[in-house]
Design a protein around this motif. Structure first.
Motif, PDB file in Angstrom:
ATOM      1  N   ILE A   1      19.357 -32.403 -31.223  1.00  0.00           N
ATOM      2  CA  ILE A   1      19.935 -31.403 -30.327  1.00  0.00           C
ATOM      3  C   ILE A   1      20.982 -32.122 -29.492  1.00  0.00           C
ATOM      4  CG2 ILE A   1      19.507 -29.762 -28.471  1.00  0.00           C
ATOM      5  CD1 ILE A   1      18.211 -28.980 -31.107  1.00  0.00           C
ATOM      6  N   ALA A   2      22.235 -31.738 -29.632  1.00  0.00           N
ATOM      7  CA  ALA A   2      23.323 -32.431 -28.947  1.00  0.00           C
ATOM      8  C   ALA A   2      23.221 -32.226 -27.444  1.00  0.00           C
ATOM      9  CB  ALA A   2      24.669 -31.924 -29.456  1.00  0.00           C
ATOM     10  N   VAL A   3      23.109 -33.343 -26.717  1.00  0.00           N
ATOM     11  CA  VAL A   3      23.046 -33.327 -25.255  1.00  0.00           C
ATOM     12  C   VAL A   3      23.942 -34.455 -24.742  1.00  0.00           C
ATOM     13  CG1 VAL A   3      21.592 -33.459 -23.204  1.00  0.00           C
ATOM     14  CG2 VAL A   3      20.662 -32.517 -25.329  1.00  0.00           C
ATOM     15  N   ALA A   4      24.817 -34.131 -23.805  1.00  0.00           N
ATOM     16  CA  ALA A   4      25.688 -35.162 -23.244  1.00  0.00           C
ATOM     17  C   ALA A   4      24.862 -36.130 -22.407  1.00  0.00           C
ATOM     18  CB  ALA A   4      26.771 -34.519 -22.383  1.00  0.00           C
ATOM     19  N   SER A   5      25.176 -37.415 -22.530  1.00  0.00           N
ATOM     20  CA  SER A   5      24.514 -38.429 -21.711  1.00  0.00           C
ATOM     21  C   SER A   5      25.398 -39.661 -21.688  1.00  0.00           C
ATOM     22  CB  SER A   5      23.129 -38.785 -22.274  1.00  0.00           C
ATOM     23  OG  SER A   5      22.558 -39.844 -21.536  1.00  0.00           O
ATOM     24  N   GLY A   6      26.060 -39.885 -20.563  1.00  0.00           N
ATOM     25  CA  GLY A   6      26.960 -41.018 -20.472  1.00  0.00           C
ATOM     26  C   GLY A   6      26.293 -42.294 -20.020  1.00  0.00           C
ATOM     27  N   CYS A   7      25.181 -42.174 -19.270  1.00  0.00           N
ATOM     28  CA  CYS A   7      24.534 -43.363 -18.703  1.00  0.00           C
ATOM     29  C   CYS A   7      23.329 -43.812 -19.507  1.00  0.00           C
ATOM     30  CB  CYS A   7      24.126 -43.096 -17.260  1.00  0.00           C
ATOM     31  SG  CYS A   7      22.863 -41.812 -17.083  1.00  0.00           S
ATOM     32  N   GLY A   8      23.067 -43.195 -20.645  1.00  0.00           N
ATOM     33  CA  GLY A   8      21.949 -43.619 -21.480  1.00  0.00           C
ATOM     34  C   GLY A   8      20.581 -43.296 -20.903  1.00  0.00           C
ATOM     35  N   GLY A   9      20.496 -42.289 -20.056  1.00  0.00           N
ATOM     36  CA  GLY A   9      19.196 -41.907 -19.501  1.00  0.00           C
ATOM     37  C   GLY A   9      18.893 -42.527 -18.164  1.00  0.00           C
ATOM     38  N   GLY A  10      19.895 -43.097 -17.513  1.00  0.00           N
ATOM     39  CA  GLY A  10      19.660 -43.736 -16.223  1.00  0.00           C
ATOM     40  C   GLY A  10      19.681 -42.798 -15.036  1.00  0.00           C
ATOM     41  N   GLY A  11      20.059 -41.536 -15.249  1.00  0.00           N
ATOM     42  CA  GLY A  11      20.070 -40.569 -14.156  1.00  0.00           C
ATOM     43  C   GLY A  11      21.251 -40.709 -13.223  1.00  0.00           C
ATOM     44  N   THR A  12      22.350 -41.336 -13.690  1.00  0.00           N
ATOM     45  CA  THR A  12      23.495 -41.566 -12.807  1.00  0.00           C
ATOM     46  C   THR A  12      24.756 -40.805 -13.205  1.00  0.00           C
ATOM     47  OG1 THR A  12      24.126 -43.523 -14.090  1.00  0.00           O
ATOM     48  CG2 THR A  12      22.687 -43.876 -12.193  1.00  0.00           C
ATOM     49  N   CYS A  13      24.806 -40.314 -14.457  1.00  0.00           N
ATOM     50  CA  CYS A  13      26.040 -39.628 -14.880  1.00  0.00           C
ATOM     51  C   CYS A  13      25.988 -38.125 -14.605  1.00  0.00           C
ATOM     52  CB  CYS A  13      26.308 -39.878 -16.369  1.00  0.00           C
ATOM     53  SG  CYS A  13      25.124 -39.082 -17.489  1.00  0.00           S
ATOM     54  N   GLY A  14      24.815 -37.544 -14.597  1.00  0.00           N
ATOM     55  CA  GLY A  14      24.667 -36.124 -14.296  1.00  0.00           C
ATOM     56  C   GLY A  14      25.058 -35.184 -15.415  1.00  0.00           C
ATOM     57  N   PHE A  15      25.219 -35.704 -16.650  1.00  0.00           N
ATOM     58  CA  PHE A  15      25.683 -34.865 -17.755  1.00  0.00           C
ATOM     59  C   PHE A  15      24.555 -34.087 -18.436  1.00  0.00           C
ATOM     60  CE2 PHE A  15      29.458 -37.918 -18.577  1.00  0.00           C
ATOM     61  CZ  PHE A  15      30.152 -37.313 -17.533  1.00  0.00           C
ATOM     62  N   CYS A  16      23.360 -34.647 -18.501  1.00  0.00           N
ATOM     63  CA  CYS A  16      22.300 -34.060 -19.336  1.00  0.00           C
ATOM     64  C   CYS A  16      21.548 -32.948 -18.607  1.00  0.00           C
ATOM     65  CB  CYS A  16      21.334 -35.144 -19.816  1.00  0.00           C
ATOM     66  SG  CYS A  16      20.469 -36.013 -18.483  1.00  0.00           S
ATOM     67  N   THR A  17      22.265 -32.006 -18.050  1.00  0.00           N
ATOM     68  CA  THR A  17      21.617 -30.920 -17.313  1.00  0.00           C
ATOM     69  C   THR A  17      21.010 -29.884 -18.264  1.00  0.00           C
ATOM     70  OG1 THR A  17      23.744 -29.803 -17.163  1.00  0.00           O
ATOM     71  CG2 THR A  17      23.096 -31.167 -15.299  1.00  0.00           C
ATOM     72  N   VAL A  18      19.823 -29.450 -17.936  1.00  0.00           N
ATOM     73  CA  VAL A  18      19.140 -28.357 -18.645  1.00  0.00           C
ATOM     74  C   VAL A  18      18.602 -27.403 -17.586  1.00  0.00           C
ATOM     75  CG1 VAL A  18      18.525 -29.742 -20.672  1.00  0.00           C
ATOM     76  CG2 VAL A  18      16.963 -29.675 -18.719  1.00  0.00           C
ATOM     77  N   LYS A  19      18.364 -26.174 -17.999  1.00  0.00           N
ATOM     78  CA  LYS A  19      17.866 -25.176 -17.054  1.00  0.00           C
ATOM     79  C   LYS A  19      16.402 -24.889 -17.348  1.00  0.00           C
ATOM     80  CE  LYS A  19      19.005 -20.690 -15.000  1.00  0.00           C
ATOM     81  NZ  LYS A  19      19.887 -19.508 -15.065  1.00  0.00           N
ATOM     82  N   THR A  20      15.593 -24.858 -16.284  1.00  0.00           N
ATOM     83  CA  THR A  20      14.165 -24.598 -16.424  1.00  0.00           C
ATOM     84  C   THR A  20      13.715 -23.750 -15.239  1.00  0.00           C
ATOM     85  OG1 THR A  20      12.016 -25.673 -16.706  1.00  0.00           O
ATOM     86  CG2 THR A  20      13.573 -26.744 -15.216  1.00  0.00           C
ATOM     87  N   ALA A  21      12.438 -23.727 -14.981  1.00  0.00           N
ATOM     88  CA  ALA A  21      11.925 -22.916 -13.873  1.00  0.00           C
ATOM     89  C   ALA A  21      12.392 -23.488 -12.542  1.00  0.00           C
ATOM     90  CB  ALA A  21      10.400 -22.881 -13.924  1.00  0.00           C
ATOM     91  N   PRO A  22      12.814 -22.642 -11.582  1.00  0.00           N
ATOM     92  CA  PRO A  22      13.318 -23.134 -10.292  1.00  0.00           C
ATOM     93  C   PRO A  22      12.311 -23.938  -9.496  1.00  0.00           C
ATOM     94  CG  PRO A  22      13.939 -20.837 -10.639  1.00  0.00           C
ATOM     95  CD  PRO A  22      12.946 -21.184 -11.718  1.00  0.00           C
ATOM     96  N   ASP A  23      10.997 -23.731  -9.758  1.00  0.00           N
ATOM     97  CA  ASP A  23       9.987 -24.465  -8.985  1.00  0.00           C
ATOM     98  C   ASP A  23       9.651 -25.824  -9.591  1.00  0.00           C
ATOM     99  OD1 ASP A  23       8.762 -23.529 -11.233  1.00  0.00           O
ATOM    100  OD2 ASP A  23       6.983 -22.724 -10.218  1.00  0.00           O
TER     101      ASP A  23
END
Length: 595
Positions: free
Chosen positions: A262-284
């Motif tokens: 599943i194509a997902v953008a990720s510039g930092c390799g999973g480090g949580g610093t690029c902010g590209f791999c956004t997904v939408k889930t439950a607000p809580d």
């Protein structure tokens, strides 16, 4: 922290070796009885008889007149000869019961005593005068060692002064003695449980426990340590399609999505610093520190989260934004080192795969296959050999991983160009160095799969403001592509480029930008933070963000849009500098490598 980990690892190895020694010696004590370890398998007590009336009459108290504090006088026979044992305040004195002279045990008599205390099948083979031996821990003096040729190699020790048997020793006793030494960490054999080595091991064990606790706290805080290997499921919606995946509960949503193509953008390799791999889930859904740092409050309220910061154990259902990305098979055309640790790779898309349509500033994710990776590339130029002298080639197995690299040229050419900075390889996935080592060891003609393009680090269109680029290290790649793309436009805007490196040997594409500078197309400034004395540079010295700030303070910064890319510290310092200068964040674009 790396030194702490190194020291903790080697301390653990030493303690593990001692634990194995404890186990082996403990099993020995459990399986061998006390008699088998005593060394006295062929020992029999000597027969001593009291002196006769005639012999007692011959004993004179004048024999020990020179002794003070006499407490006891004991008389008996040894091998038929009368002996007097006088206990006094300074010790014990042994006298010949026949004439009161000092008792003397010669070698022949010592052999008679040894034979009398021996009940085994062997015969005496030698008698050796001694003054000390490692087999008698507390004895010092003069005596004899008498060896017997039995199956246990029995040795009888006789004291010359007293004519008594000190003890028996044999091969089983030697084995038992070493087991005691290993088990109680008493390598001197002195049966001293408070020896220096034991104390050192106690301190080492305490250090191992404390350092282990510190490292455990660090792992828990970083989220790298998980306690569950349970399975969990993830339901992912991509447009109108819906997928369900089952995987290990500790895996992140990003890992599961990428593993299942599943194509997902990720510039930092999973480090949580690029902010590209956004997904939408439950607000809580719980919000992590990285979520809050990379996403706006409105996004958080709507349920957007970073896929790399949540495991599928806690996040079961997500909506994945559709991206226009696909996989391409690339063939390496050429590669060369352009700095001691940075290699330029040129790829062509294999015929039939179609062209990669991308915008300058975007990147591809390279799918590094599982298998053996080689640490040091074979084609390091001689001019860079000094930089590589401490890095050895090594092989190890790793899992398949993804690594992101920005295109180093604007779109429109026949080749895809990337600059890959080598990182020393370490075992484990996704460990640093796996991707760079694999790519730097590719040979012309070899192929690799890449997916993309991804990323929104692109030029702000429809704006007449000037462009200011600030970069460092491998951040040159997307900045160079953006500059080339701007130069291809009908009316290129004025551009200012500050590029930082440690020394002149690490500058990239210097000749190219010096030429552009001379043509007044790009105002280029190279900044060195650690210039070598033998290789001075004429532009500027110091940190690139400080040099850029000194220039910006003399300009009308409202006339500029800013593009920043480089190592994490340089990026953070530059963003902080622009914030201090009150630059509108909407006019700042940056690419975060995250490592």
């Amino acid at each position: 922290m790396k030194f702490l980990q190194w020291l903790h690892r080697w301390t653990g190895l030493i303690l593990l070796i001692q634990l194995l020694l404890w186990t082996v010696s403990g099993l020995y004590f459990a399986l061998v009885d006390h008699h088998g370890m005593s060394g006295r398998q062929h020992y029999q007590p000597l027969q001593s008889e009291p002196l006769s009336q005639t012999q007692l009459t011959n004993i004179s108290a004048s024999w020990w007149d020179d002794l003070s504090g006499v407490t006891k006088v004991h008389s008996y026979t040894t091998q038929g000869l009368p002996r007097v044992e006088v206990h006094h305040q300074d010790g014990i004195r042994y006298l010949d019961g026949r004439d009161g002279s000092e008792w003397q045990t010669d070698q022949d008599f010592a052999q008679q005593i040894a034979q009398a205390s021996y009940s085994g099948p062997g015969s005496m083979v030698r008698a050796t005068p001694i003054e000390r031996t490692r087999e008698l821990h507390d004895w010092r003096g003069q005596g004899f060692r008498i060896d017997f040729d039995d199956d246990l190699n029995t040795r009888v020790y006789v004291d010359r002064a007293s004519g008594t048997v000190i003890d028996h020793r044999n091969t089983p006793w030697v084995v038992a003695d070493w087991m005691f030494r290993l088990h109680f960490i008493d390598y001197t054999g002195g049966r001293n449980f408070n020896n220096l080595v034991a104390i050192a091991f106690a301190v080492m064990t305490l250090w191992f426990a404390l350092s282990g606790f510190i490292l455990l706290v660090k792992l828990l805080n970083s989220g790298e340590m998980r306690f569950t290997l349970r399975k969990a499921s993830l339901t992912a919606s991509v447009g109108e399609q819906q997928f369900k995946f089952n995987d290990k509960a500790h895996k992140t949503v990003l890992q599961v999505l990428q593993h299942n193509d599943i194509a997902v953008a990720s510039g930092c390799g999973g480090g949580g610093t690029c902010g590209f791999c956004t997904v939408k889930t439950a607000p809580d859904t719980p919000i992590t520190v990285s979520d809050r740092a990379q996403l706006s409050q409105a996004q958080l309220d709507e349920g957007y989260r970073l896929a790399c910061q949540h495991s599928i154990e806690t996040l079961h259902k997500v909506e994945v934004p559709a991206v226009e990305a696909r996989k391409y098979a690339l063939q390496l055309i050429n590669s060369r080192f352009i700095t001691p640790m940075l290699k330029e790779l040129r790829f062509a898309v294999i015929e039939g795969e179609g062209e990669v349509e991308y915008a300058a500033g975007q990147y591809l994710q390279f799918l590094i296959p599982a298998g053996a990776g080689r640490s040091r590339p074979a084609d390091v130029p001689e001019e860079f050999a000094e930089e590589w002298h401490a890095i050895e080639a090594s092989e190890f197995k790793h899992d398949s991983v993804r690594r992101s690299y920005s295109m180093a040229t604007a779109a429109g050419g026949n080749e895809l160009v990337f600059t890959v900075r080598y990182q020393p390889q370490t075992p484990g996935a996704p460990a640093p160095g796996v991707g760079s080592s694999y790519l730097c060891n590719l040979k012309p003609g070899e192929t690799i799969v890449a997916e993309g393009p991804f990323g929104d680090f692109q030029r702000l269109e429809g704006d007449e403001r000037k462009l200011c680029f600030i970069g460092g290290g491998a951040g040159m790649a997307p900045l160079r592509a953006l500059i080339q793309e701007e130069l291809q436009s009908q009316q290129p805007r004025p551009m200012r480029f500050f590029y930082g490196a440690r020394n002149r040997g690490e500058l990239l594409y210097t000749d190219e930008f010096v030429a552009l500078n001379n043509l007044n197309k790009v105002s280029f400034t190279a900044v060195l933070s650690e210039p070598r004395k033998t290789c001075q540079w004429g532009d500027a010295e110091g940190f690139v963000h400080e040099v850029a700030r000194a220039w910006l303070e003399q300009q009308d910064i409202s006339e500029y849009d800013f593009y920043i890319c480089g190592p994490p510290r340089m990026l953070a310092a530059t963003l902080a500098m622009l914030k201090e200068l009150n630059v509108d964040s909407a006019r700042v674009r940056y690419d975060d490598f995250g490592n």
